[in-house]
Design an enzyme around this catalytic site. Structure first.
Site, PDB file in Angstrom:
ATOM      1  N   ASP A   1      29.270  30.752  38.483  1.00  0.00           N
ATOM      2  CA  ASP A   1      30.523  30.599  39.202  1.00  0.00           C
ATOM      3  C   ASP A   1      31.044  29.163  39.059  1.00  0.00           C
ATOM      4  O   ASP A   1      30.321  28.268  38.608  1.00  0.00           O
ATOM      5  CB  ASP A   1      30.308  30.942  40.679  1.00  0.00           C
ATOM      6  CG  ASP A   1      31.599  31.219  41.421  1.00  0.00           C
ATOM      7  OD1 ASP A   1      32.632  31.472  40.768  1.00  0.00           O
ATOM      8  OD2 ASP A   1      31.578  31.209  42.669  1.00  0.00           O
TER       9      ASP A   1
ATOM     10  N   GLU B   1      35.174  26.462  35.689  1.00  0.00           N
ATOM     11  CA  GLU B   1      36.421  26.160  34.965  1.00  0.00           C
ATOM     12  C   GLU B   1      36.477  24.740  34.375  1.00  0.00           C
ATOM     13  O   GLU B   1      37.227  24.568  33.422  1.00  0.00           O
ATOM     14  CB  GLU B   1      37.619  26.371  35.906  1.00  0.00           C
ATOM     15  CG  GLU B   1      37.875  27.817  36.260  1.00  0.00           C
ATOM     16  CD  GLU B   1      36.771  28.415  37.122  1.00  0.00           C
ATOM     17  OE1 GLU B   1      36.417  29.588  36.891  1.00  0.00           O
ATOM     18  OE2 GLU B   1      36.230  27.707  37.994  1.00  0.00           O
TER      19      GLU B   1
ATOM     20  N   ASP C   1      38.214  36.136  42.462  1.00  0.00           N
ATOM     21  CA  ASP C   1      38.448  36.287  43.900  1.00  0.00           C
ATOM     22  C   ASP C   1      39.707  37.089  44.185  1.00  0.00           C
ATOM     23  O   ASP C   1      40.748  36.549  44.587  1.00  0.00           O
ATOM     24  CB  ASP C   1      38.549  34.911  44.565  1.00  0.00           C
ATOM     25  CG  ASP C   1      37.241  34.150  44.504  1.00  0.00           C
ATOM     26  OD1 ASP C   1      36.211  34.764  44.177  1.00  0.00           O
ATOM     27  OD2 ASP C   1      37.241  32.943  44.792  1.00  0.00           O
TER      28      ASP C   1
END
Length: 994
Positions: free
Chosen positions: A499, A502, A668
């Site tokens: 997770d 980015e 999400d």
């Protein structure tokens, strides 16, 4: 002033202005310290206005001169030329590059490469970052190939232009004629005309309908953001598929192809208003091998590509079908998808908020008590010690309880996947008890990103101030692999969930520089559950069937909003920062051209562009592949943990080629009906991107779901490759057993999914070996029907299974089209096993009461099945089955791939092919993998008349129920347990019924 130096001072001056009631661990003097909350202002960037929205923006086409080509030299593989500025430099969004080199390569019969890059680059020129081929592989020319159907042409009138044409049809696939090439050190622009009402797909990642609109800007920049519609998201995929429809036998392009006589939202009109008769399609693909932030402007008659640096490294894939384009793209450019471990296709349960081992065990037991199959239990950041990677919370996830938990879990053939974040906590140097070995080992080996001055770049994520792995450093990947290996000795996980990749940071710049003595610190926002931050959001239509609860939630939400409101009613004009380019200098923090990034400033909620890798490369140049690289490192780590076994990884941020290491989930999302709909085009887009292992947070991540939405979503996701339910902290629990209607709906859909595991696994085998897709748009399987071009409310799983979900609340039926009927296709209802009675090109209303998802089998298919067990392991021990769905000519075909389900390079495999026709099914078997399971039933759909039933020429006795035939439904069921007691696929055999 650099970002990191500014925020060093900003954070120090604000150090104790925002405190929560929490306490940090005791320091060396034994006194508990208050936890510092990073100011919200720390994650605020400059006020920027995207170029496409800026009324003051200069159109580079109006002021730049373009280039002129000279010194063209042809060779056996293509041509080279020199491009020189055709006039005075414009320097509109950077410094114009005076001389470029052009290289055109006919790399293969189906692939053409066009590279335009600066003519002179040396180690002292930092204005351009050209991607090393060992970082992102570049497709290479084949040694020999037949003639290409792609043709490159160029000219200098009025300035340099090029075109790519399909020679067999004369169709111009890409042309920059009448457009200028702009090439600066921080801005590249090139454009091509497109036909009217074009059909483009891809250019991800974003949440959008499958077919991209022709008045839309697709930003490609990896961003940590909670699933906004139409904006850039986690991944970067600069690839698109272009499909064009023509009248059969002519070169006449069909205008408005996606919409001939069609009503709203993909619904077809009356019979004869559209359809495939008299049409054919041709597709091609385009891939820009470029890592920089970029925009692709889709306008009614053109496509314009703008990047913030790099080079033009374009690849055209000739197709001419979507199937061939996708295969060509994967095989030659980005790599084939990983073959997933068999257990990865089971059902996965997760949430942010499983507080300890006991709670996890309770969820596992409750799933079993309600007879809802559970393959894998997942944990979010709750399990970590203060949110630090590769740790366990000593109070809630005690190390002493690990063995008992995992012994039972693994004894039951179930699995465990933890989340692992992409930032590493930096311990407080003034607190000896704050020591963190993972950081210490990485720091000593030089595994973390730096600031431009060589100091360590320190941002902030969940645990507080953090550092970030440097995947370009030689030590980066080995350090990560070692941490995974060591941690597995303490927590025997089975796969990894990556997770925040980015990569995300909760403050702009190196805000932790000089402030590490305050660690651990709190993020600059309230976490769910803190300060009364309770979630009251529910799905659309919730108030209709849940009036009392909805009224209560609405009142509570209004009260909370009033209490937390700090809005300033005054308004002032916004002053935007506009950067004036300096010749020869790059401003990576504020590029002169502002892309339409969802977060605005490139450094907001991300590591700053001026963060520096150990080899001197700035994050600005490689930001979009941080997630790609951590997936690679994690893949290598799992290979070290489980030598010879397939890694199971689900990651958030991806790039072209990430599918060879991992799958992806949609991030999400929210518990809204429209997010359930958008999950379909999301999945289909990732089919194009070579990442078939895709799924979303079923029932929604943010907000509260309800029984109706969760029932529908649990059934829809059962037909996605990756199947997981996950929701946020402080939202209502949404495990499928929380409502009886959801439990029943889930069991129904899971029974189908687990029955079809052999079919799904075989689809992935083909994806892994040939680049074929798993989830498919109906337009891909039926390419001669232009009216299907933007259908994304229904889809196919492989070539043989049509799924038509309900995507709206309070619905008891769904309207959809059965594709291919005009060309002789036939469909069978999965449940009744009867042939569908529908008309071509006409929407059909299908009954779909709550708990029922319409599923149909395509005539002409042979589906391998297996009796479903509670886990995938149990299912693999059960009897095989076959569903033979005959087409109108009485024929069908299919195949089955079998191996051990876990080896990276399975030595022994078994491949079974099925061919039905003229009243018999012929089975051919190859390979050495031993499978001793019997064949239970062969179910043949569409048997018009029945003669004697024979297996290998020997008549099968009707007695004992071995043969059942329903004349009205035209369904034949033959039980073959006795004759296949040595194994269904021990050798070839024939079953006949004429």
């Amino acid at each position: 002033m650099s970002r990191y130096s500014f925020f060093k001072r900003a954070c120090v001056s604000a150090s104790f202005l925002a405190l929560t009631g929490g306490q940090s661990p005791s320091s060396t003097d034994g006194v508990a310290r208050p936890i510092f909350t990073i100011p919200a202002s720390a994650d605020e960037g400059a006020n920027l206005i995207p170029n496409i929205l800026d009324p003051q923006a200069v159109n580079a086409q109006d002021v730049c001169p373009g280039y002129r080509a000279s010194d063209a030299q042809e060779d056996g593989q293509g041509l080279t030329a020199t491009l020189t500025l055709a006039g005075p430099a414009c320097n509109v969004y950077g410094t114009d590059i005076e001389t470029l080199k052009l290289r055109v390569e006919y790399q293969a019969a189906s692939r053409l490469a066009i590279n335009i890059s600066p003519a002179n680059i040396d180690s002292t020129n930092s204005s351009h970052y050209i991607i090393p081929e060992d970082l992102i592989p570049r497709p290479q020319p084949e040694a020999s190939y037949g003639g290409s159907d792609l043709k490159f042409a160029w000219g200098n009138n009025p300035s340099f232009w090029f075109s790519v044409t399909r020679q067999s049809t004369g169709d111009v696939l890409f042309t920059t004629k009448d457009k200028k090439l702009v090439y600066e050190n921080q801005f590249i622009e090139f454009a091509s005309a497109l036909p009217e009402d074009y059909n483009l797909y891809g250019l991800g990642e974003r949440i959008h309908g499958l077919r991209l609109g022709n008045n839309f800007t697709a930003t490609i920049y990896a961003a940590d953001v909670g699933d906004p519609i139409d904006r850039n998201l986690y991944g970067s995929h600069p690839f698109y598929l272009d499909t064009r429809y023509y009248e059969t036998g002519s070169k006449r392009l069909v205008k408005n192809a996606a919409n001939p006589g069609k009503g709203h939202n993909g619904h077809h009109g009356e019979k004869g208003s559209g359809g495939g008769a008299g049409y054919e399609s041709r597709s091609h693909g385009v891939y820009l091998r470029n890592l920089h932030g970029q925009e692709v402007l889709l306008q009614p008659d053109s496509i314009t590509w703008r990047t913030l640096g790099g080079s033009i490294d374009l690849f055209f894939f000739e197709g001419p079908s979507q199937v061939e384009v996708t295969k060509q793209y994967q095989i030659s450019a980005i790599g084939l998808p990983a073959l997933q471990p068999y257990w990865g296709f089971g059902y996965h349960q997760c949430r942010w908020g499983y507080q300890n081992w006991t709670v996890l065990r309770g969820v596992i037991d409750d799933m079993k008590a309600f007879n809802i199959p559970l393959e894998t239990i997942w944990v979010d950041i709750d399990y970590m010690d203060q949110y630090r990677d590769f740790t366990l919370d000593p109070n809630t996830f005690k190390q002493s309880e690990v063995k008992a938990f995992f012994d039972r879990l693994h004894d039951d053939d179930q699995h465990f996947v933890p989340i692992v974040d992409s930032a590493i906590y930096i311990p407080n140097p003034n607190n000896a008890s704050d020591a963190y070995d993972t950081y210490t080992r990485g720091n000593s080996s030089g595994a973390f990103l730096n600031n431009p001055d060589g100091s360590q770049y320190i941002g902030a994520v969940w645990p507080g101030y953090t550092v970030f792995p440097d995947w370009l450093a030689e030590s980066g990947q080995p350090w990560w692999v070692n941490e995974m290996v060591e941690w597995h000795k303490e927590v025997p996980y089975d796969g990894i969930w990556i997770d925040m990749s980015e990569v995300s940071s909760f403050c702009v710049g190196s805000c932790g520089t000089g402030n590490v003595t305050m660690n651990p610190v709190h993020p600059p926002f309230a976490l769910p559950g803190e300060k009364g931050n309770v979630i009251y959001e529910y799905p659309e239509g919730f108030n209709i069937t849940n009036a009392t609860e909805a009224a209560s939630a609405s009142a509570a939400a209004s009260s909370q909003a009033a209490a937390m409101s700090t809005a300033d009613a005054s308004s002032t004009a916004i002053a935007y920062l506009r950067t004036t380019p300096t010749q020869g200098v790059r401003d990576v923090n504020y590029p002169p051209y502002v892309i339409d990034n969802v977060q605005g400033d490139l450094a907001v909620h991300a590591v700053s562009p001026n963060a520096t890798h150990h080899n001197g490369v700035e994050e600005y140049d490689v930001h979009n592949i941080f997630g790609h690289q951590i997936l690679n490192a994690t893949y290598q780590g799992l290979l070290s943990v489980f030598p010879g076994k397939r890694p199971f990884i689900i990651g958030r941020s991806t790039f072209a080629g990430s599918g060879k290491w991992a799958g992806h989930w949609g991030g999400d999302n929210a518990s809204k009906w429209y997010y359930m709909y958008f999950s379909i085009p999301q999945a289909l887009s990732f089919s194009l991107f070579g990442i078939p292992m895709f799924g979303v947070d079923t029932c929604g991540f943010n907000g509260n779901t309800d029984a109706e939405l969760c029932s529908r979503w649990m059934q829809l996701s059962a037909f996605f490759p990756f199947y997981r339910n996950h929701n946020t902290l402080s939202a209502n629990p949404q495990e499928p057993y929380r409502w009886e209607t959801v439990a029943t709906a889930s069991r129904t859909a899971m029974h189908i999914r687990y029955t079809l595991l052999p079919y799904i696994y075989t689809l992935f085998y083909h994806a892994h070996t040939t680049g074929s897709t798993v989830m498919r748009a109906v337009s891909w399987e039926f390419p001669h029907d232009p009216s299907l071009a933007d259908i994304d409310t229904q889809f196919l799983l492989g070539p043989s299974l049509l799924v038509i979900p309900v995507l709206q609340p309070q619905a008891t039926s769904v309207t959809a089209v059965f594709p291919g009927l005009a060309d002789g296709a036939s469909w069978y209802d999965w449940y009744s096993q009867t042939r569908v009675d529908a008309q071509a090109y006409v929407n059909t209303s299908i009954a779909a009461p709550l708990g029922h998802i319409p599923v149909f089998v395509r005539g002409g298919s042979v589906l391998p099945t297996q009796d479903p067990g509670y886990t995938t392991s149990a299912s693999r021990r059960n009897a095989w089955g076959l569903i033979v769905a005959l087409d109108g000519g009485g024929e069908a075909g299919g195949d089955l791939y079998v191996d051990d389900g876990e080896a990276v390079d399975p030595g022994r495999t078994r491949y079974v092919s099925f061919s039905a026709g003229e009243g018999r099914l012929v089975v051919h078997v190859e390979g050495e993998y031993v499978d001793g399971n019997v064949l239970g039933n062969v179910t043949v759909l569409g048997v018009g008349s029945l003669g004697s039933v024979r297996w290998n020429g020997v008549e099968v006795e009707v007695e004992g129920g071995m043969v059942r035939y329903d004349e009205q439904k035209e369904v034949l069921v033959v039980g073959l347990r006795d004759v296949t007691r040595d194994g269904a696929w021990r050798g070839g055999w024939t079953l006949s019924w004429k």
